[in-house]
Design a protein around this motif. Sequence first.
Motif, PDB file in Angstrom:
ATOM      1  N   PHE A  80      -4.549   0.204  -6.415  1.00  0.00           N
ATOM      2  CA  PHE A  80      -4.267   1.495  -7.028  1.00  0.00           C
ATOM      3  C   PHE A  80      -4.769   1.465  -8.465  1.00  0.00           C
ATOM      4  CE2 PHE A  80      -1.559   4.272  -9.521  1.00  0.00           C
ATOM      5  CZ  PHE A  80      -1.686   5.465  -8.825  1.00  0.00           C
ATOM      6  N   VAL A  81      -5.779   2.323  -8.770  1.00  0.00           N
ATOM      7  CA  VAL A  81      -6.301   2.372 -10.137  1.00  0.00           C
ATOM      8  C   VAL A  81      -5.787   3.649 -10.790  1.00  0.00           C
ATOM      9  CG1 VAL A  81      -8.344   2.314 -11.596  1.00  0.00           C
ATOM     10  CG2 VAL A  81      -8.328   1.131  -9.393  1.00  0.00           C
ATOM     11  N   PHE A  82      -4.932   3.465 -11.772  1.00  0.00           N
ATOM     12  CA  PHE A  82      -4.246   4.603 -12.369  1.00  0.00           C
ATOM     13  C   PHE A  82      -5.224   5.619 -12.949  1.00  0.00           C
ATOM     14  CE2 PHE A  82      -1.936   6.504 -16.019  1.00  0.00           C
ATOM     15  CZ  PHE A  82      -0.985   7.189 -15.279  1.00  0.00           C
ATOM     16  N   SER A  83      -6.223   5.135 -13.698  1.00  0.00           N
ATOM     17  CA  SER A  83      -7.126   6.072 -14.373  1.00  0.00           C
ATOM     18  C   SER A  83      -7.953   6.863 -13.358  1.00  0.00           C
ATOM     19  CB  SER A  83      -8.031   5.329 -15.347  1.00  0.00           C
ATOM     20  OG  SER A  83      -8.849   4.434 -14.635  1.00  0.00           O
ATOM     21  N   ASP A  84      -8.243   6.258 -12.190  1.00  0.00           N
ATOM     22  CA  ASP A  84      -8.960   6.997 -11.157  1.00  0.00           C
ATOM     23  C   ASP A  84      -8.119   8.164 -10.659  1.00  0.00           C
ATOM     24  OD1 ASP A  84     -10.865   5.128 -11.431  1.00  0.00           O
ATOM     25  OD2 ASP A  84     -10.789   4.359  -9.370  1.00  0.00           O
ATOM     26  N   TRP A  85      -6.860   7.915 -10.447  1.00  0.00           N
ATOM     27  CA  TRP A  85      -5.977   8.935  -9.865  1.00  0.00           C
ATOM     28  C   TRP A  85      -5.563   9.986 -10.875  1.00  0.00           C
ATOM     29  CZ3 TRP A  85      -5.500  10.176  -5.062  1.00  0.00           C
ATOM     30  CH2 TRP A  85      -5.808   9.237  -4.085  1.00  0.00           C
ATOM     31  N   LEU A  86      -5.719   9.674 -12.164  1.00  0.00           N
ATOM     32  CA  LEU A  86      -5.374  10.654 -13.185  1.00  0.00           C
ATOM     33  C   LEU A  86      -6.319  11.854 -13.134  1.00  0.00           C
ATOM     34  CD1 LEU A  86      -3.052  10.429 -15.064  1.00  0.00           C
ATOM     35  CD2 LEU A  86      -4.566   9.566 -16.850  1.00  0.00           C
ATOM     36  N   SER A  87      -7.585  11.608 -12.745  1.00  0.00           N
ATOM     37  CA  SER A  87      -8.549  12.710 -12.799  1.00  0.00           C
ATOM     38  C   SER A  87      -8.232  13.831 -11.805  1.00  0.00           C
ATOM     39  CB  SER A  87      -9.969  12.177 -12.636  1.00  0.00           C
ATOM     40  OG  SER A  87     -10.085  11.457 -11.445  1.00  0.00           O
ATOM     41  N   PRO A  88      -7.918  13.554 -10.517  1.00  0.00           N
ATOM     42  CA  PRO A  88      -7.535  14.684  -9.660  1.00  0.00           C
ATOM     43  C   PRO A  88      -6.266  15.374 -10.151  1.00  0.00           C
ATOM     44  CG  PRO A  88      -7.285  12.584  -8.502  1.00  0.00           C
ATOM     45  CD  PRO A  88      -8.020  12.301  -9.752  1.00  0.00           C
ATOM     46  N   LEU A  89      -5.351  14.595 -10.719  1.00  0.00           N
ATOM     47  CA  LEU A  89      -4.127  15.209 -11.239  1.00  0.00           C
ATOM     48  C   LEU A  89      -4.448  16.188 -12.349  1.00  0.00           C
ATOM     49  CD1 LEU A  89      -1.454  12.362 -11.397  1.00  0.00           C
ATOM     50  CD2 LEU A  89      -1.600  14.354  -9.875  1.00  0.00           C
ATOM     51  N   ALA A  90      -5.301  15.731 -13.294  1.00  0.00           N
ATOM     52  CA  ALA A  90      -5.629  16.584 -14.433  1.00  0.00           C
ATOM     53  C   ALA A  90      -6.321  17.861 -13.981  1.00  0.00           C
ATOM     54  CB  ALA A  90      -6.512  15.813 -15.409  1.00  0.00           C
ATOM     55  N   TRP A  91      -7.233  17.715 -12.995  1.00  0.00           N
ATOM     56  CA  TRP A  91      -7.942  18.910 -12.541  1.00  0.00           C
ATOM     57  C   TRP A  91      -7.021  19.841 -11.765  1.00  0.00           C
ATOM     58  CZ3 TRP A  91     -12.793  20.866 -13.548  1.00  0.00           C
ATOM     59  CH2 TRP A  91     -13.569  20.074 -14.402  1.00  0.00           C
ATOM     60  N   SER A  92      -6.069  19.286 -11.041  1.00  0.00           N
ATOM     61  CA  SER A  92      -5.091  20.145 -10.364  1.00  0.00           C
ATOM     62  C   SER A  92      -4.263  20.902 -11.391  1.00  0.00           C
ATOM     63  CB  SER A  92      -4.147  19.313  -9.492  1.00  0.00           C
ATOM     64  OG  SER A  92      -4.870  18.474  -8.647  1.00  0.00           O
ATOM     65  N   ALA A  93      -3.888  20.186 -12.447  1.00  0.00           N
ATOM     66  CA  ALA A  93      -3.091  20.837 -13.493  1.00  0.00           C
ATOM     67  C   ALA A  93      -3.883  21.972 -14.119  1.00  0.00           C
ATOM     68  CB  ALA A  93      -2.696  19.808 -14.552  1.00  0.00           C
ATOM     69  N   PHE A  94      -5.172  21.703 -14.386  1.00  0.00           N
ATOM     70  CA  PHE A  94      -6.018  22.746 -14.951  1.00  0.00           C
ATOM     71  C   PHE A  94      -6.090  23.940 -14.005  1.00  0.00           C
ATOM     72  CE2 PHE A  94     -10.660  24.090 -15.380  1.00  0.00           C
ATOM     73  CZ  PHE A  94     -10.372  25.064 -16.320  1.00  0.00           C
ATOM     74  N   ALA A  95      -6.246  23.649 -12.689  1.00  0.00           N
ATOM     75  CA  ALA A  95      -6.308  24.731 -11.708  1.00  0.00           C
ATOM     76  C   ALA A  95      -5.004  25.525 -11.706  1.00  0.00           C
ATOM     77  CB  ALA A  95      -6.584  24.152 -10.321  1.00  0.00           C
ATOM     78  N   ALA A  96      -3.883  24.804 -11.789  1.00  0.00           N
ATOM     79  CA  ALA A  96      -2.586  25.482 -11.766  1.00  0.00           C
ATOM     80  C   ALA A  96      -2.444  26.408 -12.964  1.00  0.00           C
ATOM     81  CB  ALA A  96      -1.464  24.435 -11.761  1.00  0.00           C
ATOM     82  N   VAL A  97      -2.801  25.894 -14.144  1.00  0.00           N
ATOM     83  CA  VAL A  97      -2.715  26.722 -15.358  1.00  0.00           C
ATOM     84  C   VAL A  97      -3.544  27.983 -15.189  1.00  0.00           C
ATOM     85  CG1 VAL A  97      -3.505  26.829 -17.747  1.00  0.00           C
ATOM     86  CG2 VAL A  97      -2.189  24.855 -16.955  1.00  0.00           C
ATOM     87  N   THR A  98      -4.768  27.786 -14.674  1.00  0.00           N
ATOM     88  CA  THR A  98      -5.678  28.922 -14.561  1.00  0.00           C
ATOM     89  C   THR A  98      -5.169  29.951 -13.555  1.00  0.00           C
ATOM     90  OG1 THR A  98      -7.436  27.332 -14.947  1.00  0.00           O
ATOM     91  CG2 THR A  98      -8.107  29.517 -14.245  1.00  0.00           C
ATOM     92  N   LEU A  99      -4.675  29.476 -12.416  1.00  0.00           N
ATOM     93  CA  LEU A  99      -4.321  30.390 -11.337  1.00  0.00           C
ATOM     94  C   LEU A  99      -2.925  30.998 -11.509  1.00  0.00           C
ATOM     95  CD1 LEU A  99      -5.728  28.407  -8.264  1.00  0.00           C
ATOM     96  CD2 LEU A  99      -6.651  30.504  -9.284  1.00  0.00           C
ATOM     97  N   LEU A 100      -1.973  30.203 -11.988  1.00  0.00           N
ATOM     98  CA  LEU A 100      -0.577  30.641 -11.947  1.00  0.00           C
ATOM     99  C   LEU A 100      -0.130  31.336 -13.222  1.00  0.00           C
ATOM    100  CD1 LEU A 100       0.934  27.517 -10.131  1.00  0.00           C
ATOM    101  CD2 LEU A 100       0.070  29.672  -9.168  1.00  0.00           C
ATOM    102  N   TRP A 101      -0.727  30.970 -14.327  1.00  0.00           N
ATOM    103  CA  TRP A 101      -0.331  31.555 -15.617  1.00  0.00           C
ATOM    104  C   TRP A 101      -1.137  32.838 -15.807  1.00  0.00           C
ATOM    105  CZ3 TRP A 101       0.261  27.960 -20.484  1.00  0.00           C
ATOM    106  CH2 TRP A 101       0.704  28.697 -21.586  1.00  0.00           C
ATOM    107  N   PRO A 102      -0.440  33.992 -15.876  1.00  0.00           N
ATOM    108  CA  PRO A 102      -1.200  35.249 -15.984  1.00  0.00           C
ATOM    109  C   PRO A 102      -1.929  35.345 -17.329  1.00  0.00           C
ATOM    110  CG  PRO A 102       1.160  35.660 -16.117  1.00  0.00           C
ATOM    111  CD  PRO A 102       1.013  34.196 -15.839  1.00  0.00           C
ATOM    112  N   ASN A 103      -3.085  35.978 -17.298  1.00  0.00           N
ATOM    113  CA  ASN A 103      -3.859  36.151 -18.531  1.00  0.00           C
ATOM    114  C   ASN A 103      -3.170  37.103 -19.484  1.00  0.00           C
ATOM    115  OD1 ASN A 103      -5.795  34.436 -17.641  1.00  0.00           O
ATOM    116  ND2 ASN A 103      -7.282  36.042 -17.109  1.00  0.00           N
ATOM    117  N   GLN A 104      -3.281  36.803 -20.754  1.00  0.00           N
ATOM    118  CA  GLN A 104      -2.833  37.716 -21.803  1.00  0.00           C
ATOM    119  C   GLN A 104      -3.742  38.942 -21.762  1.00  0.00           C
ATOM    120  OE1 GLN A 104      -0.421  36.739 -23.985  1.00  0.00           O
ATOM    121  NE2 GLN A 104      -0.509  38.417 -25.468  1.00  0.00           N
ATOM    122  N   SER A 105      -3.154  40.132 -21.852  1.00  0.00           N
ATOM    123  CA  SER A 105      -4.042  41.295 -21.847  1.00  0.00           C
ATOM    124  C   SER A 105      -4.766  41.350 -23.182  1.00  0.00           C
ATOM    125  CB  SER A 105      -3.240  42.573 -21.619  1.00  0.00           C
ATOM    126  OG  SER A 105      -2.889  43.140 -22.847  1.00  0.00           O
ATOM    127  N   ALA A 106      -6.072  41.576 -23.125  1.00  0.00           N
ATOM    128  CA  ALA A 106      -6.888  41.504 -24.335  1.00  0.00           C
ATOM    129  C   ALA A 106      -7.448  42.865 -24.706  1.00  0.00           C
ATOM    130  CB  ALA A 106      -8.012  40.494 -24.131  1.00  0.00           C
TER     131      ALA A 106
END
Lengths: 374, 281
Positions: free
Chosen positions: A43-69
């Motif tokens: 188990f290589v921790f740094s390898d597994w961190l990358s899918p986690l980080a990208w999932s987190a980025f995806a979650a932020v993008t998809l679930l957090w509504p955009n501020q109206s601009a």
Amino acid sequence: MRLAALLPAAAFAPHLPASPAASAITHSGQKTPAANAARAYRFVFSDWLSPLAWSAFAAVTLLWPNQSAGFTDWAYTKELGEGALVLAAIWAVLAFLAGFFVVAERQSSQTGKLTPGARVLAAFSRAAPWITAIAVLLALWEILTAKTGILSPPFFAPPSSLIEVYLEEYVRLLDCSVNTLALLGKGVLWGGVVGFLLGVGIGWSRRIGYWAHPVLRLIGPLPPTALLPLTFFIFPSSHSASVFLIALATAFPVAILTWSGVAGVHKHYYDVARTLGASEWFLIRRVAIPAALPQVFVGLFMGFGASFVVIVVAEMLGVKSGLGWYLTWSQGYAAYPNMYAALILMSLLFSGLISLLFFARDRLLVWQKGTVKW
Amino acid sequence: MVNPTESPALNIPPEEINAAPPEFHARPYWASAIHVQHVSHAFPTPEGTPLPVLEDVCLDIRPGEFVALLGPSGCGKSTLLRLIAGLEPPLSGTIIQDDAPIVRPDPSRIVVFQDPTLFPWRTVRDNVALGLEAQGVLKKESARVDEALLKVGLENFAKAWPHQLSGGMAQRAALARALVNNPKLLILDEPLGKLDSLTRIEMQSELLSLWRKNGFSVLLVTHDVEEALMLAERIVIFSPRPARILSEISVDLSYPRHRDDTVLTALRHEILSRLGLGKNW
Ligand SMILES: Nc1ncnc2c1ncn2[C@@H]1O[C@H](COP(=O)(O)OP(=O)(O)OP(=O)(O)O)[C@@H](O)[C@H]1O
Ligand SMILES: [Mg+2]
């Protein structure tokens, strides 16, 4: 999905724990029971961190509504999130396979050589921390712009707006890149060749040195951009003027460093070659130039840097195409996402060119490996 | 030019002659004779008064002869070699190779310098090929390159870069680069000076066997009296700068020689005392 292409099945098949019969013999001819391969999972921790980080980025993008601009919502937010998810899945698969094969192969092969598939995985492992960092930066960027509006339009735009620019403007961006590259190529080629010949000439012949040296000393230090108005006035077109200036910017460092390289060649090399029957031409071609080549490359790196400055300024001021022109144009229309898109493209192009030069140097100067530390 | 039966003065025991390859007997026909006639040389100095380095040097080398030069450091030995190589013209006097004066470098006279000076940007093989390439005959004669590498035992390092060689291997490569040209005269400027004593002894016997196989004339500069005694047929002793020839000593001893030979021991005393070091022995 591209996954199949990324992971050539043949490279892994002999090791797959699912087929114990095939895994009896590895490529090195050693017997490695399938059970060993299964136990070798790490188990290589740094390898597994990358899918986690990208999932987190995806979650932020998809679930957090955009501020109206103050205008209709940012386009491509959903696509950005989905893309991030797909990447996260790819990283997860790679992290899983890397844990199985990279360590196992390192241990089983005495030479330390890896199969092509394992090399891809090892490359992934090396890049994983950066892959993670990029996801974090993208998430921060997305949060600061689209999600909270702390960095607000028109000067700042979320990553998704870049997707929009690239999808809508790719024809024009491509056209601009081609024009920039063509202009740069012409100028750098002329400048490189002339600078190199001049440097060899000054280094070799006293008479050429007598005339060329003072001229070089006077014109060389002038910033080529300072000559821009003059050359636009003298040359028939802004295109030819720019070629000239880029050539000038490249030629100066190349000439100076080639010259110092040729002048610095140890006299003993010439003595050896002369006693072996070398002609003057042979001494230049086979002794002076190869001995000076490392310096020539230093000059070329400096010349490249200078030429990037000149071409962008020239395109901003006079040439009616190219990435520099696109930058001023997009700024004029307050199309800041376009500007960011062009900047990123420019950085990729120029760093690609520098990489090409590195590649050429590594090929031509293999002999230096082990004598100097690069 | 010289009859093979009357020269050179090699006292080779019969079994040695039988062991030598056939071309050995042919060497005096093509090896070079060198005549250094009243050569003086000086270098300009910043003060204006030239620095005299060679003073009226006269030296004859017979075809196929092995001559060693001994002299104090800085006396002008390397300068003499450069003049004979044709890298510089002497200030006065003439140097003649066979029947023609030496005016420029020529691949019939090859110099091996104290440093191997291999070209770091060429592989060992390409370094050895340098002479043939410079003379424009590489395509036709490339087999000679492999032959030369074989002669010095570097055939497995043909593709190596010079920085991957040990000091002794680099010096052997430099020797191969010289030999590949079939020189008529081999000029050696302390070629073994920087090697450790074991490699040195090994290289000395290699050098000796190469000379005896190929038959070129050899002019060797060395700091090492024993080396001169082991290798040379004639030893020329120079004075401190400006170099004049103090004396010449013939070593009438067959090859291979033994370091503890009583004749050599006596000659060593003789030479050291002529160099002004007699008391130390
Ligand atoms: N190119 C040159 N310019 C000026 N002086 C020189 C030059 N080459 C040699 N000399 C001088 O000539 C003298 C003899 O030099 P040379 O190299 O021939 O000595 P050497 O006998 O080979 O000494 P060593 O045994 O230490 O190698 C030295 O005093 C040196 O300073
Ligand atoms: Mg010397």
